[in-house]
Design a protein around this motif. Sequence first.
Motif, short mmCIF file in Angstrom:
data_model
loop_
_atom_site.label_atom_id
_atom_site.label_comp_id
_atom_site.label_asym_id
_atom_site.label_seq_id
_atom_site.Cartn_x
_atom_site.Cartn_y
_atom_site.Cartn_z
N GLY A 71 0.83 -1.20 0.00
CA GLY A 71 0.00 0.00 0.00
C GLY A 71 0.86 1.24 0.00
N LYS A 72 0.19 2.37 -0.17
CA LYS A 72 0.95 3.62 -0.22
C LYS A 72 1.37 4.09 1.17
N ASP A 73 0.67 3.62 2.19
CA ASP A 73 1.08 3.94 3.55
C ASP A 73 0.71 2.79 4.49
N ASP A 74 1.13 2.92 5.73
CA ASP A 74 0.93 1.83 6.69
C ASP A 74 -0.55 1.51 6.91
N ASP A 75 -1.39 2.53 6.91
CA ASP A 75 -2.81 2.28 7.13
C ASP A 75 -3.43 1.44 6.03
#
Length: 64
Positions: A20-24
Amino acid sequence: MREFHCKDVGMPDCSFVAKGKDDDEVMRKATEHAKHDHHMQTIPPDLERKARGAIRESSGQSKR
Ligand SMILES: [Zn+2]
């Protein structure tokens, strides 16, 4: 991109990788995977913490 390998949290037989683009975003995918493939109704807080700690920067490809 960030990525998470399921085997990093004690699932040695699992080859699932969430990206994904970030951890979330990675955590959202990993949570879905855990529910469907590991039959977890909920993710225990300690496992979630462990999973977040196991998220790493993706080694391949450019960032955008
Ligand atoms: Zn898995």
